[in-house]
Design a protein around this motif. Structure first.
Motif, PDB file in Angstrom:
ATOM      1  N   ALA A   1       3.730   2.577   8.275  1.00 48.81           N
ATOM      2  CA  ALA A   1       5.423   2.792   8.835  1.00 48.81           C
ATOM      3  C   ALA A   1       5.533   3.515   8.191  1.00 48.81           C
ATOM      4  CB  ALA A   1       5.181   1.138   9.009  1.00 48.81           C
ATOM      5  N   LEU A   2       5.823   3.454   6.773  1.00 53.20           N
ATOM      6  CA  LEU A   2       6.858   4.399   6.163  1.00 53.20           C
ATOM      7  C   LEU A   2       6.525   5.697   6.874  1.00 53.20           C
ATOM      8  CD1 LEU A   2       6.991   3.301   2.241  1.00 53.20           C
ATOM      9  CD2 LEU A   2       8.647   3.137   3.807  1.00 53.20           C
ATOM     10  N   ALA A   3       5.294   6.350   6.665  1.00 51.92           N
ATOM     11  CA  ALA A   3       4.922   7.337   6.887  1.00 51.92           C
ATOM     12  C   ALA A   3       5.341   8.338   7.914  1.00 51.92           C
ATOM     13  CB  ALA A   3       3.047   8.492   6.601  1.00 51.92           C
ATOM     14  N   ASP A   4       5.280   6.778   9.292  1.00 53.40           N
ATOM     15  CA  ASP A   4       5.372   6.859  10.597  1.00 53.40           C
ATOM     16  C   ASP A   4       7.058   7.260  11.049  1.00 53.40           C
ATOM     17  OD1 ASP A   4       5.219   6.659  13.183  1.00 53.40           O
ATOM     18  OD2 ASP A   4       6.264   4.703  13.417  1.00 53.40           O
ATOM     19  N   ALA A   5       8.302   6.558   9.437  1.00 55.56           N
ATOM     20  CA  ALA A   5       9.238   7.179   9.937  1.00 55.56           C
ATOM     21  C   ALA A   5       9.899   8.327   9.487  1.00 55.56           C
ATOM     22  CB  ALA A   5       9.865   5.370   9.048  1.00 55.56           C
ATOM     23  N   GLY A   6       8.642   8.315   8.644  1.00 53.27           N
ATOM     24  CA  GLY A   6       9.431   9.992   8.293  1.00 53.27           C
ATOM     25  C   GLY A   6       9.916  10.368   6.804  1.00 53.27           C
ATOM     26  N   ILE A   7       9.617   8.899   5.949  1.00 50.80           N
ATOM     27  CA  ILE A   7      10.146   8.976   4.749  1.00 50.80           C
ATOM     28  C   ILE A   7       9.337   9.066   3.744  1.00 50.80           C
ATOM     29  CG2 ILE A   7      10.519   6.884   2.908  1.00 50.80           C
ATOM     30  CD1 ILE A   7      12.419   6.205   5.125  1.00 50.80           C
ATOM     31  N   PRO A   8       9.655  10.585   2.962  1.00 52.22           N
ATOM     32  CA  PRO A   8       9.369  11.528   2.092  1.00 52.22           C
ATOM     33  C   PRO A   8       8.463  10.763   1.195  1.00 52.22           C
ATOM     34  CG  PRO A   8      11.539  11.854   1.591  1.00 52.22           C
ATOM     35  CD  PRO A   8      11.764  10.787   2.750  1.00 52.22           C
ATOM     36  N   MET A   9       7.412  10.669   0.900  1.00 51.49           N
ATOM     37  CA  MET A   9       6.373   9.795  -0.188  1.00 51.49           C
ATOM     38  C   MET A   9       5.141  10.995  -0.451  1.00 51.49           C
ATOM     39  SD  MET A   9       5.707   6.967   3.004  1.00 51.49           S
ATOM     40  CE  MET A   9       4.059   6.561   2.007  1.00 51.49           C
ATOM     41  N   LYS A  10       5.472  10.741  -1.548  1.00 49.63           N
ATOM     42  CA  LYS A  10       3.954  10.735  -2.747  1.00 49.63           C
ATOM     43  C   LYS A  10       2.896  10.872  -2.442  1.00 49.63           C
ATOM     44  CE  LYS A  10       7.638  10.432  -6.356  1.00 49.63           C
ATOM     45  NZ  LYS A  10       7.752   9.422  -7.411  1.00 49.63           N
ATOM     46  N   GLY A  11       2.422   9.950  -1.697  1.00 51.23           N
ATOM     47  CA  GLY A  11       1.522   9.614  -1.625  1.00 51.23           C
ATOM     48  C   GLY A  11       1.010   7.757  -0.991  1.00 51.23           C
ATOM     49  N   LEU A  12       0.421   7.885   0.161  1.00 53.53           N
ATOM     50  CA  LEU A  12      -0.070   6.293   0.495  1.00 53.53           C
ATOM     51  C   LEU A  12      -0.437   5.932  -0.121  1.00 53.53           C
ATOM     52  CD1 LEU A  12      -1.623   7.751   4.243  1.00 53.53           C
ATOM     53  CD2 LEU A  12       0.526   6.873   3.906  1.00 53.53           C
ATOM     54  N   VAL A  13       0.192   4.038  -0.198  1.00 53.17           N
ATOM     55  CA  VAL A  13      -0.562   3.153  -0.553  1.00 53.17           C
ATOM     56  C   VAL A  13      -1.438   2.107   0.275  1.00 53.17           C
ATOM     57  CG1 VAL A  13       0.354   0.945  -2.450  1.00 53.17           C
ATOM     58  CG2 VAL A  13       1.830   3.267  -1.727  1.00 53.17           C
ATOM     59  N   SER A  14      -2.304   2.253  -0.744  1.00 55.62           N
ATOM     60  CA  SER A  14      -4.007   1.399  -0.089  1.00 55.62           C
ATOM     61  C   SER A  14      -3.806  -0.273  -1.026  1.00 55.62           C
ATOM     62  CB  SER A  14      -4.726   2.263  -0.607  1.00 55.62           C
ATOM     63  OG  SER A  14      -4.790   4.030   0.543  1.00 55.62           O
ATOM     64  N   ALA A  15      -3.890  -0.858  -0.265  1.00 51.55           N
ATOM     65  CA  ALA A  15      -4.453  -2.380  -1.092  1.00 51.55           C
ATOM     66  C   ALA A  15      -5.694  -3.191  -0.535  1.00 51.55           C
ATOM     67  CB  ALA A  15      -3.341  -3.222  -1.443  1.00 51.55           C
ATOM     68  N   VAL A  16      -6.265  -3.863  -1.472  1.00 49.44           N
ATOM     69  CA  VAL A  16      -6.921  -4.588  -1.751  1.00 49.44           C
ATOM     70  C   VAL A  16      -7.068  -5.550  -2.040  1.00 49.44           C
ATOM     71  CG1 VAL A  16      -9.156  -3.411  -2.149  1.00 49.44           C
ATOM     72  CG2 VAL A  16      -9.349  -4.837  -0.390  1.00 49.44           C
ATOM     73  N   ALA A  17      -7.964  -6.799  -2.499  1.00 48.69           N
ATOM     74  CA  ALA A  17      -8.319  -7.575  -2.940  1.00 48.69           C
ATOM     75  C   ALA A  17      -9.648  -8.081  -3.711  1.00 48.69           C
ATOM     76  CB  ALA A  17      -7.900  -8.328  -2.459  1.00 48.69           C
ATOM     77  N   VAL A  18      -9.740  -7.729  -4.807  1.00 47.17           N
ATOM     78  CA  VAL A  18     -11.453  -8.146  -5.404  1.00 47.17           C
ATOM     79  C   VAL A  18     -11.383  -9.855  -5.635  1.00 47.17           C
ATOM     80  CG1 VAL A  18     -12.147  -5.631  -5.338  1.00 47.17           C
ATOM     81  CG2 VAL A  18     -10.799  -7.282  -7.563  1.00 47.17           C
ATOM     82  N   GLY A  19     -12.353 -10.349  -5.720  1.00 49.86           N
ATOM     83  CA  GLY A  19     -12.563 -11.553  -6.231  1.00 49.86           C
ATOM     84  C   GLY A  19     -13.545 -11.956  -6.500  1.00 49.86           C
ATOM     85  N   LYS A  20     -13.905 -13.607  -7.877  1.00 49.81           N
ATOM     86  CA  LYS A  20     -15.648 -12.987  -7.801  1.00 49.81           C
ATOM     87  C   LYS A  20     -15.619 -14.682  -6.927  1.00 49.81           C
ATOM     88  CE  LYS A  20     -17.419 -15.600 -12.311  1.00 49.81           C
ATOM     89  NZ  LYS A  20     -16.676 -15.728 -13.639  1.00 49.81           N
ATOM     90  N   ILE A  21     -16.507 -14.767  -7.221  1.00 51.21           N
ATOM     91  CA  ILE A  21     -16.587 -16.087  -5.890  1.00 51.21           C
ATOM     92  C   ILE A  21     -18.440 -16.054  -6.165  1.00 51.21           C
ATOM     93  CG2 ILE A  21     -15.946 -15.804  -4.439  1.00 51.21           C
ATOM     94  CD1 ILE A  21     -17.950 -14.318  -2.880  1.00 51.21           C
ATOM     95  N   ASP A  22     -18.945 -17.757  -6.559  1.00 50.12           N
ATOM     96  CA  ASP A  22     -20.172 -17.421  -7.266  1.00 50.12           C
ATOM     97  C   ASP A  22     -21.232 -16.741  -8.198  1.00 50.12           C
ATOM     98  OD1 ASP A  22     -20.631 -19.824  -5.107  1.00 50.12           O
ATOM     99  OD2 ASP A  22     -21.927 -18.574  -4.135  1.00 50.12           O
ATOM    100  N   GLY A  23     -20.107 -16.905  -8.866  1.00 50.58           N
ATOM    101  CA  GLY A  23     -20.032 -15.738 -10.252  1.00 50.58           C
ATOM    102  C   GLY A  23     -20.374 -13.981 -10.327  1.00 50.58           C
ATOM    103  N   GLN A  24     -19.737 -13.873  -9.149  1.00 49.87           N
ATOM    104  CA  GLN A  24     -20.371 -12.527  -9.018  1.00 49.87           C
ATOM    105  C   GLN A  24     -18.970 -11.962  -8.329  1.00 49.87           C
ATOM    106  OE1 GLN A  24     -23.754 -11.743  -6.592  1.00 49.87           O
ATOM    107  NE2 GLN A  24     -23.170  -9.707  -5.886  1.00 49.87           N
ATOM    108  N   ILE A  25     -18.869 -10.846  -8.571  1.00 51.91           N
ATOM    109  CA  ILE A  25     -17.659 -10.156  -8.682  1.00 51.91           C
ATOM    110  C   ILE A  25     -17.225  -9.457  -6.681  1.00 51.91           C
ATOM    111  CG2 ILE A  25     -15.537  -7.528  -8.549  1.00 51.91           C
ATOM    112  CD1 ILE A  25     -15.666  -9.868 -10.031  1.00 51.91           C
ATOM    113  N   VAL A  26     -16.977  -9.780  -5.642  1.00 52.39           N
ATOM    114  CA  VAL A  26     -16.339  -9.212  -4.669  1.00 52.39           C
ATOM    115  C   VAL A  26     -15.621  -8.794  -4.424  1.00 52.39           C
ATOM    116  CG1 VAL A  26     -18.804 -10.993  -4.215  1.00 52.39           C
ATOM    117  CG2 VAL A  26     -16.148 -11.363  -3.123  1.00 52.39           C
ATOM    118  N   LEU A  27     -15.626  -7.849  -3.176  1.00 49.01           N
ATOM    119  CA  LEU A  27     -14.576  -6.713  -2.628  1.00 49.01           C
ATOM    120  C   LEU A  27     -13.910  -7.974  -1.090  1.00 49.01           C
ATOM    121  CD1 LEU A  27     -12.386  -4.127  -2.654  1.00 49.01           C
ATOM    122  CD2 LEU A  27     -14.512  -3.669  -0.812  1.00 49.01           C
TER     123      LEU A  27
END
Lengths: 262, 244, 262, 244, 244, 262
Positions: B144-170
């Protein structure tokens, strides 16, 4: 500066209306393009995304067991709230609902409540102890005028397609919500002495006065609300109410007919 | 946070059929709201969020202005019907914290010096929630920031990771989050290789943390590609539709 | 004017750090002088007055019987709050906690909760009806930077020395609170590309980014929180986390070892 | 307020061993907080309070400024753990009233005319409470004002008197307050012989009131000496430590 | 809203003896409060309301000012003891809505252009309530505005109409409102034949609505005469008492 | 500008007082004209409209069954609130009570509570379960000084004429509220070193200091409250208290004698 622009824009609108025209080419009695998409939020028992021109409103209905009011121990409870979140307009501010949000919620609520559209007696689980609480939440996403009609339409469409989540609370199979009428809100404004239906944002801000009429399948009226700092003569008021009731029939046929839970 | 529920099946796949390093389906629409200066609708599995950007615009009250840069404000809000049990409207402590860390995830890329005394307002509304709304909100807000034409040094991307049944998952679902052993939302600027949001709760070893971070970085990169694609599509479209 | 001073001070700090030095002479990985005094408030079930350099935080723990959450009917409840009272800093304002106070309370809470330090199941009095509610209240008295670590340390020290006031509520003899781990919060900042542990107020305001890591007796990590409007590369993040976990061990040995109710 | 509990023993002493006109032990530390312009830690029996003074400093918003004098603000606040049952944070009606009368107890000695348009902020935090926190707070605040270098016409000293088992006594404990027949907090400026705080609740005759007031005045004088001593010690110390 | 209670007797009169088109007794006193610039006490049956007007006066904060006209503010408030069950003080959603529509009922007659940047504040306190407080408040406020000398295009008069036992009647009591089928408060400017408040809830046909509106208009006209009379009496009195 | 006027007015008052006179011609120890009308609000269990010169205060008393406080399971509950509504003065603002409203309510409350005027034990319906809650609500209508005395008088007059609405709650016949004393509040101010009783608004704002004394039928004192940013010597305090107690007797005889429920 913006005040000067306001005046210019207002004059422009007035001149148009005097020539029998509207800024977006509609007839005075026409709604903008209208789309209603139901069941858009799976976490809600009922939901409707309404687009009325560029106005966008998302309504969600949730049901939960809770206590009845002491004076109606055998009836379900209906609570309506509207959030004019700042995402929807540069003029909306974060915080608890202001008078506009409160008025919106209360008029939407009255339309449904007074029409008797919901059979609240069927929402009693155990008299005096436990009834279904219906939460109708209006979430405004883009404000381009006439939030009242978009919100009221979203509310009744959500209710018509809502299920009572009996299973989740161990109360048997899910059931459709008992909806027995289809109140439709239609708002008119007075611009230059003419009555225009479904004002967009420009029209709304130029209008001296607004009248919302909520009417039912049988043509009866359940709620009215005048807004704005102008007024109407009694005769013009009657004309406007008639136009609103007529218009409601069209909307009902076009958008609500046949809606039911999936 | 431990549990008896098996979250990873015999075949190594998760309850919704995904592989450990697989994202949920993502849908991005740019410029969906007309009043806002920029906006983005973002779906991540069952999560539905919408972000709007207003600004740069005048900031009231005056004493809140910064003479050297724009003030960035961020409001994360959940619709009452977005969760299983109806949520009372208005900010709670969780959403205040999320608003803060999300703002701090995005502000590093915004060139605020261009707009002294102004405000850049970012609003994220969660319409439906299924674990991951804060990362979905950051992804939407960045577009939305990019769509608004706000000058940016890059896009920010985000995601969570976790641990389930002893394993690291995305990219945990709500069920995985509830019965899992760790949840770690991460935001990064792919272009500059900078982590701008990092939160964690659970209980993991140093090694597990490092593995989780690597997986989060990989996930962010994939999301970054989808964000770019959505923006390019929108703006190549509009280039044919209308001469700016 | 103060902005100019800010810039000058920031430059000064950056230059120092580039020479491997800090404003108060510490090494990058050193904490300021640290004192923890427990049982300072006799009205509280547990309490700790923490001095970290000139930062001073008083934490009090109270226990009262109350209702469990519906989804954990057999577990005690833990509630953490932090008050940044205006006595502690010219920049703190009266009123309900702002985002800084809320973040502080929530990170302190997560560190203790996620480590499993409190055996909440032992705090059930009567399943579904009555459990012990633990209130952890952080009261900041003097803010000279790194409230996070001082508060978290005060919280765990209070808990380790707290008694369950069974007698007062007619529930038998007082007992020590069942504490089975000792999570320690360590905060690092990035200044001029270097990682510094336990920032004082000047360092905090000059830093581009802050990372708090809460780790346990076995070296495992229970909570992390990045703050500030800068960022770190993944590699530097890993380095910082390692430094924080190392540092936590020292703090634990120095301050928490052997703490128990009197 | 009457009770069956005997609060005065056969030997004429109170349950904590004090004589009717005896104060609880008092401890005063000056300049304990580094950020504040002035501060004071004050113990009165089990009561523990801390006061900080900020100012004179700029006052926002502007329309709250007084063109002829500084505005004095006072905030009395109890820590959640300071009382038997955990107190919900934030001001209640009692603390709003105490803040008002405490400000009115102190303002008469502050030469506010020296600092037009400014604010002088006094904050009192009650860390532990056992009856007498408002008077302890005023004592602490008065010393903190002096420590902050605010020009004053005199120190304000405060103490409560009460009636227990039919007798007028000085400095009630919480137990005495609860089972006693009257409680009367008093503040005075010893130097000018001026009473600046007077509150009372209970039920007493005119004669009892006069006796109580005399006892309060005597109590305030004793506290005044302790306040002076603490300030002198602090400032003679510092004179040796550092050249101002 | 339907009910088994008979609200209209065999003789065509209502439970309080009134005919369908009859108002309850009305009492109007002008200028009852000395601090306000204008005021009015208004009784309608058991309803007792009092209105005060302050202004035109300075408006704070500045950014709330309108450079072209006065800002009109209206606050409707119920005293805690005005209703059967004690009401918690402070505005609820109902009184916020009533304040809004009442302001919109009165603003059309106020010549706000005469006082740019100023505020005109109207306060209505409901001292006792028996259905009809919002219309009583508008009636009182309209007279108070005149008493304050605010230039107006006309007086606003208000009354509710309703449907009980299938019949359209004027000026509902609380009992009639509770068991009736419709309630419709109306305000109008008699001089300009303009309706400035219209609300309705219940369920009526178009024909019933039209009949109700006509009855409301007739009711407003009768109230208008009483308002005029009260103002004339007050000002002819004062003319003999004091030379302005 | 208004500050200059303030100063001029203050000087004028001081000069008058030094000549032994007051602005409205009263003697120093005289009240303004006082009228109390009870039973003015039929919805309230007790009510009194007090006019003290131009100061007007309406007090209403409501009684409802509710839960007792845990530490007094056999006693009724008394709750006092005061609203300084913006209708009453150009200086009052809408919103929750500020420190002046809170002080007013708390002093009125203390006068009645500490005098023991209400026999709260007689208001127990079922020990530990249900007692009568008395709500005393002070509604200020016109502020021309000395709200304290007008409000306190309205409160006791309302209580003396109040009935317990037993019938409405199916608890037998209505009964008079058990009132056994008649506390009267009298406020004095210090102007130019003289003690003046019942200050009007001008006097109040010119006074350096205010003292309110609430005393009972037997001459005993139940509550005192000093206000304002001046002070009094101990001797002058005693004199002022004596004057207040004397004055209370007159007021009681004139206004409260013989008040009872109709």
């Amino acid at each position: 500066m913006s005040e000067v622009l306001d005046e210019i824009r207002k004059d422009y609108l007035f001149n148009l209306v005097r020539k029998g025209r509207r800024i977006d080419g509609r007839a005075f009695k026409d709604f903008r393009e209208l789309r209603v998409k139901t069941n858009v939020i799976s976490k809600a028992e009922g939901s409707a995304w309404v687009e009325l021109g560029q106005t966008e409103v998302l309504v969600g209905v949730k049901l939960q067991p809770g206590e009845p009011y002491p004076d109606t121990p055998d009836k379900g409870v209906m609570i309506t709230n509207a959030e004019l979140v700042p995402l929807a307009s540069p003029t909306f501010e974060p915080g608890p609902p202001d008078e506009n949000g409160i008025e919106l919620a209360r008029v939407v609520d009255r339309g449904i409540r007074e029409s008797g559209a919901i059979d609240l007696e069927k929402l009693c689980i155990e008299e005096g102890e436990k009834v279904w609480i219906i939460f109708i939440d209006v979430h405004v996403l883009n404000h381009d005028g006439n939030l009242m009609d978009a919100s009221a339409l979203g509310a009744i469409a959500s209710l018509m397609t809502a299920k009572i989540p009996c299973e989740r609370y161990g109360l048997g199979d899910d059931e459709p919500l008992p909806v027995r009428d289809s109140p439709v809100s239609v708002t008119a404004v007075d611009i230059a002495g003419e009555i225009l239906i479904d004002p967009n944002l420009y029209e709304e801000s130029a209008a001296s006065c607004r009248l919302t009429v909520i009417s039912n399948a049988d043509g009866s009226i359940s709620a009215m609300q005048k807004g704005g700092i102008g007024g109407l003569s009694p005769e013009k008021t009657k004309d406007a109410v008639k136009m609103c009731v007529e218009s409601a029939k069209e909307i009902r046929d076009k958008v609500l007919r046949g809606l039911k839970p999936t | 946070m431990s549990s008896e529920i098996k979250l990873i099946r015999e075949d190594g796949r998760r309850l919704d059929g995904r592989l450990p390093d697989e994202l949920r389906p993502i849908k991005i629409e740019v410029g969906v709201l007309k009043r806002a200066d920029g906006s983005c609708y973002f779906e991540l599995g069952k999560n539905k969020v919408i972000a709007a950007v207003y600004g740069p615009r005048e900031l009231h009250p005056r004493h809140a202005q910064d003479a050297r840069r724009a003030v960035v404000r961020f409001r994360y809000n959940m619709a009452p019907f977005s969760v299983e049990e109806r949520r009372r409207p208005g900010p709670d402590r969780r959403s205040v914290e999320i608003s803060k860390v999300s703002r701090e995830a995005l502000e590093p890329v915004i060139i605020t010096e261009y707009y002294p005394r102004a405000a850049i307002d970012i609003f994220v509304e969660v319409l439906e929630s299924d674990a991951g709304t804060r990362t979905a909100g950051i992804n939407a807000a960045s577009v939305a920031l990019a769509d608004a034409g706000i000058p940016m040094k890059g896009l920010v991307s985000a995601v969570a990771v976790g641990k389930i049944d002893g394993q690291i998952v995305l990219d945990l679902t709500s069920e995985e989050d509830q019965h899992g052993e760790m949840d770690m939302p991460v935001a990064m600027v792919t272009r500059t290789n900078t982590i701008t949001l990092l939160q964690m709760d659970g209980r993991v070893t140093m090694e597990e943390f490092e593995k989780a971070l690597d997986l989060a970085v990989a996930g962010c990169r994939r999301i970054y590609e989808l964000q770019r694609k959505a923006l390019i599509e929108k703006y190549s479209e509009s280039r044919t539709e209308e001469i700016p």
